[in-house]
Write a protein that holds these residues in place. Structure first.
Motif: not given
Length: 181
Positions: A36-43
């Motif tokens: 849950x502490x992993x963020x997704x960065x799309x660029x």
């Protein structure tokens, strides 16, 4: 390994918009790691590291931070405040401001911070100021030096016992480098 021994484990990190990051995240979920502490960065792509071993036995790490380089102090703080970890295991791969926040937030909740000081960025001295380091001890019940190896190190045979003893070292920056107090 910690999860397999029965410990709850969570990860703070970031992945990019690529199959590599999605697969690493799926692997962690399969191992029951709280992601849950992993963020997704799309660029941006996910970070990667290539580790090679030289003939001397030294390893060399080439690292491209990718999404990891975009982890913000706000994300770090929100994750720490939500999880309230007792122990934080970290490297020096996060951006400097995010590492500073991690150290500050960890200290403020009384968490033990275990640091693998890689990949050794130049700003480590600023992060390390006042850092308390525990150097664990062991008891050698038997120690036999069996000979000298060609690389200058010695072959040893030992029987040792674990102990809860440790030395505490405080890191203080000095003009010539770091001083252990």
């Amino acid at each position: 390994a910690a999860v397999r021994s029965g410990t709850d484990v969570a990860i703070l990190g970031a992945i990019g918009n690529d199959d590599f990051g999605r697969q690493r995240l799926a692997d962690l979920e399969l191992d029951h790691v709280d992601v849950s502490g992993v963020t997704r960065i799309h660029d941006v792509s996910s970070g990667v590291a290539l580790i090679t071993l030289e003939d001397s036995g030294e390893n060399r790490i080439a690292s491209v931070p990718g999404a990891t380089g975009r982890i913000t102090p706000a994300h770090v703080l929100a994750t720490i405040e939500r999880l309230l970890p007792e122990t934080i295991l970290t490297t020096l791969e996060l951006p400097f401001d995010s590492l500073s926040t991690l150290f500050e937030a960890g200290r403020s909740i009384g968490a033990t911070i275990i640091l693998n000081a890689t990949p050794e960025p130049a700003q480590f001295e600023a992060l390390a100021e006042g850092l308390l380091v525990r150097a664990p001890a062991k008891l050698n019940l038997s120690l036999l030096i069996a000979g000298k190896r060609p690389d200058g190190f010695h072959e040893i045979e030992t029987v040792m016992a674990k102990t809860d003893w440790y030395d505490e070292l405080r890191i203080e920056p000095e003009p010539q480098g770091i001083d252990l107090v």
